[in-house]
Design a protein around this motif. Structure first.
Motif, short mmCIF file in Angstrom:
data_model
loop_
_atom_site.label_atom_id
_atom_site.label_comp_id
_atom_site.label_asym_id
_atom_site.label_seq_id
_atom_site.Cartn_x
_atom_site.Cartn_y
_atom_site.Cartn_z
N THR A 259 -2.87 -5.44 6.93
CA THR A 259 -3.05 -3.54 7.03
C THR A 259 -4.57 -4.09 6.96
O THR A 259 -5.95 -3.63 7.65
N ALA A 263 -8.01 -3.75 9.47
CA ALA A 263 -8.88 -2.85 8.66
C ALA A 263 -10.42 -3.10 8.73
O ALA A 263 -11.56 -2.90 8.72
N ASN A 281 -11.96 6.27 7.73
CA ASN A 281 -10.46 6.41 7.50
C ASN A 281 -10.21 5.13 6.83
O ASN A 281 -9.12 4.65 6.16
N THR A 282 -10.56 4.35 7.80
CA THR A 282 -10.48 2.40 8.13
C THR A 282 -10.63 2.22 6.13
O THR A 282 -9.87 1.76 5.23
N THR A 285 -8.05 3.39 4.20
CA THR A 285 -7.00 1.88 4.57
C THR A 285 -7.57 0.90 3.64
O THR A 285 -6.16 1.08 2.84
N ARG A 288 -6.23 2.05 -0.21
CA ARG A 288 -4.58 2.50 -0.18
C ARG A 288 -4.17 1.12 -0.25
O ARG A 288 -3.41 0.62 -1.04
N GLN A 289 -4.05 -0.08 0.57
CA GLN A 289 -3.06 -1.05 0.92
C GLN A 289 -3.86 -2.03 -0.70
O GLN A 289 -3.31 -3.29 -1.06
#
Length: 464
Positions: A259, A263, A281-282, A285, A288-289
């Motif tokens: 991910t 990204a 948003n990216t 992401t 979060r990862q």
């Protein structure tokens, strides 16, 4: 690998059997040589006694003289063969007690420490003649046994020597007013036999050092072989566990890394850069990862701690209220499956000093396992007792654990060998960490399980 280990074990067992046979053969040969040497030395000592004892020679001369006189009467026709044999038996019996006493004295005099029985047994008495020999006595043709010395059972008798006494004898006698002279040739054969009291024990004592050394060497070989095979199997298990762990952690890391890669590539595109919403948003992401990766790394590091490295921050908690809170939070977190959580409290002592954070982690690890390894409908029974110690039993209706895997469930990185279990994600650290937490509280954890019938984990923590 397993096939190679099995072949190695079979080869080792066959080698051990071959070594046992060879060692047994060598020990048996040594026993025979020791026995032969011992009996030969005893025979030599016995022969010296018989040859160089004046007292025994005197007794031998006595019965020989009497026997020759009886034999003369036979040749003159004044006695029969039976009279000769009976006369010989009578004179030997008359001196036998004296002969045995003198023989025992000679044994003592010659420093022979073990008890020996000895006798001279008459085998044959033959009068030799150029035309036809006259057999007076033959042991193979009569049940009569004539011996000078101790009675010895035939099964215990050990041969010493065979003696052949040959002599010619001339005698004259007046019969019916006529002086008659007679000459005869005599062959008198005897066999010397002995029985050594406990000779097998004596030989065994002489071999005791060798037997003990052989047994010691054999035990060391077996011990080394057992240790080598056990170490090899243990190393294989450790290698398998490490491989399994690497595969699991690799699988767990692949998703967030993939991910992150995707990204990052998106952020490099000009059309994405011109859309702030997509950029945000990216970035979210990626964040979060990143947190997910950090959480996985922290899990490996923290769950690898031993119980001696865990620093507890104990505080007094109300047992029932604390456990209900943990169970309630756990039940609320399960949304993907239908779960029934039964609770039973048998409380005598209401409070206990524990580290809430670590204890909660331990309980949640067990509860999460109950969910992981169950079907769609989950039933978990939690039974709590607090008498002399706090005892928490958590029972599920899952797939259970095999007897083979049960003794390893608390090992680091271990995951049971069922196919169903390997369909569940995990690093094999949860139960290990749970065990370390309970040990840090001076408690213990046990597991009861049967395949297909669920599992019960019993956590015990002392109040002191």
């Amino acid at each position: 690998m397993k096939r190679k280990i099995n072949l190695l074990i079979i080869a080792s067992i066959l080698g051990l059997i071959a070594l046992s046979i060879i060692q047994g053969y060598l020990v048996n040969n040594t026993y025979k040589l020791k026995k032969k040497a011992f009996i030969t030395e005893t025979r030599r000592s016995i022969s010296q006694i018989d040859d160089f004892s004046p007292a025994l020679d005197s007794l031998s001369d006595f019965w020989q003289e009497n026997f020759l006189n009886t034999l003369v009467d036979y040749k003159y026709g004044l006695a029969k063969k039976a009279d000769v044999v009976n006369g010989l038996e009578l004179v030997i019996d008359s001196i036998n007690d004296t002969y045995r006493e003198e023989y025992q004295k000679e044994l003592v005099k010659n420093n022979i420490p073990y008890g020996i029985k000895f006798h001279k047994k008459v085998k044959a008495i033959v009068l030799l003649d150029s035309l036809q020999n006259d057999t007076i006595f033959d042991i193979d043709k009569t049940p009569k046994r004539i011996y000078l010395g101790d009675p010895i059972p035939e099964e215990n008798a050990l041969g010493v020597s065979t003696t052949l006494w040959q002599t010619d004898h001339t005698s004259s006698k007046i019969i019916n007013g006529e002086n008659r002279e007679i000459v005869f040739y005599l062959m008198f054969q005897t066999q010397d036999k002995m029985d050594i009291d406990g000779w097998k024990k004596i030989v065994f004592k002489q071999m005791l050092g060798l037997l003990l050394l052989s047994f010691l060497i054999f035990s060391i070989v077996i011990g080394l072989l057992y240790y080598s095979i056990k170490s090899l199997i243990s190393q294989k298990k450790i290698a398998d566990i490490k491989t399994d762990f690497v595969n699991n952690i690799t699988h767990e890391l692949k998703t967030p890394l993939a991910t992150l890669t995707l990204a990052t590539k998106m952020l490099q595109k000009d059309e994405i850069k011109q859309q702030p919403q997509l950029v945000d948003n990216t970035i979210n992401t990626i964040e979060r990862q990143n947190k997910r990766l950090q959480k996985l790394i922290d899990q490996v590091l923290s769950n690898s701690l031993g119980y001696k490295e865990i620093q507890l921050n104990r505080e007094s908690v109300n047992i029932e209220a604390y456990l209900n809170t943990v169970l309630d939070d756990f039940q609320l977190s399960i949304t993907s499956k239908d779960i029934t959580l039964n609770r039973k409290f048998y409380i005598s002592k209401k409070t206990i000093n524990i580290d809430k954070f670590y204890t909660t982690t331990a309980l949640l690890n067990i509860l999460e396992n109950a969910v992981k390894y169950a079907g769609e409908s989950i039933v978990v029974d939690c039974t709590v007792e607090s008498n002399s110690e706090l005892k928490v039993a958590i029972k599920d209706n899952g797939i259970g654990i095999s007897d083979k895997d049960k003794k390893h469930v608390f090992d680091k990185f271990f995951r049971a060998g069922n196919k169903e279990i390997h369909n569940v994600k995990g690093l094999g650290l949860g139960l290990y960490y749970t065990n370390q937490i309970i040990k840090a509280h001076n408690g213990n954890i046990a597991v009861e399980s049967k395949e297909g019938k669920g599992t019960t984990f019993i956590l015990t923590i002392p109040f002191n």
